[in-house]
Design a protein around this motif. Sequence first.
Motif, PDB file in Angstrom:
ATOM      1  N   ASN A   1      19.509  19.734   5.735  1.00  0.00           N
ATOM      2  CA  ASN A   1      19.289  18.353   6.159  1.00  0.00           C
ATOM      3  C   ASN A   1      18.899  17.441   5.010  1.00  0.00           C
ATOM      4  O   ASN A   1      19.381  16.322   4.890  1.00  0.00           O
TER       5      ASN A   1
ATOM      6  N   ALA B   1      24.249  11.184  11.836  1.00  0.00           N
ATOM      7  CA  ALA B   1      24.531  11.586  13.223  1.00  0.00           C
ATOM      8  C   ALA B   1      24.012  12.967  13.645  1.00  0.00           C
ATOM      9  O   ALA B   1      23.455  13.114  14.724  1.00  0.00           O
ATOM     10  N   THR B   2      24.175  13.961  12.792  1.00  0.00           N
ATOM     11  CA  THR B   2      23.795  15.316  13.203  1.00  0.00           C
ATOM     12  C   THR B   2      22.292  15.557  13.134  1.00  0.00           C
ATOM     13  O   THR B   2      21.790  16.520  13.707  1.00  0.00           O
TER      14      THR B   2
ATOM     15  N   ASP C   1      18.348  14.478  13.719  1.00  0.00           N
ATOM     16  CA  ASP C   1      17.495  13.637  14.551  1.00  0.00           C
ATOM     17  C   ASP C   1      16.791  12.571  13.720  1.00  0.00           C
ATOM     18  O   ASP C   1      16.409  12.807  12.583  1.00  0.00           O
TER      19      ASP C   1
END
Lengths: 144, 144
Positions: free
Chosen positions: A24, A49-50, A52
């Motif tokens: 991330n 988008a992927t 949170d």
Amino acid sequence: MDDKCHTTDYTLMLAEHNIRVTANRLLVLKALGTAGRPLSMAELEGVIATIDKSNIFRTLNTFRDNDLVHVIEDGSDGVRYELCLSHSHGFDDDLHAHFFCERCRKTFCLPSNDIPQPSLPQGYKLHSLNYLLKGLCPACSGKK
Amino acid sequence: MDDKCHTTDYTLMLAEHNIRVTANRLLVLKALGTAGRPLSMAELEGVIATIDKSNIFRTLNTFRDNDLVHVIEDGSDGVRYELCLSHSHGFDDDLHAHFFCERCRKTFCLPSNDIPQPSLPQGYKLHSLNYLLKGLCPACSGKK
DNA sequence: GTTTATGCAAATTCTTTGCAATACT
DNA sequence: AGTATTGCAAAGAATTTGCATAAAC
């Protein structure tokens, strides 16, 4: 020619700033790196988008705390985050002006040699400065 | 000596900007005038207490729309409102730098002659500029 | 196995709007 | 009377936190 003068080895960048490498964090860092301009939370959420939003938020805080990004306010909607290219961890010497386009609402970096140093009245102690111009960017001032 | 070079006849100021005079508007205007520095919504709410925040908000919007205040972003918490001393209703020529104190979180106006004009790259069209310095104000840099 | 990071959901904070009542002209 | 302003309450938007799960070391 698509490479900046700095390395774009994002894993290395994280390591140099003592930030543990995760998928991330690499995504967030890469988004900032390839954008080449300061991005807002909303912009990052749109790009990634992927992940949170709370995690993007915490990731940016981690980056900020470790001097990997700085936070600038461009008067649009909250703050924007921009990759910190200077490696000094003290005073913010990676200064340049930002231009906020009132039409497309993007923020661009301007050449740093255009930033003049102010003469401060007695007693003020300067930590950082933020020079923000607003108007229309080249792409938008062309359009009618 | 407690008078500024400009009039502090707030009723007149409202009239000159085609804003109807009400007790509340005079209070807000006076608060901005006597502060002598840009105030946030929260600061105004603190100073005025008797007026509902929604009304302060709408009053500030009215002032902004009629060029009685301008809105500046100082990177603290939202925006701040400051009395507009220039009477030109076109380009924002009442420019000066602001200094945000990171300790007391107040924003001060700096002398306008300290604002340098930037040289913009081709294609940018400038509407306004916002020069923000951050650090410690004289009062706070003295304290330990 | 312990610590750190992540996603989800919700709390918090701040800005903004709807609307009925009030004040002004 | 008619229009503009005001206060209250609540809607909206954005940031920030709690907590249980999952991943990293």
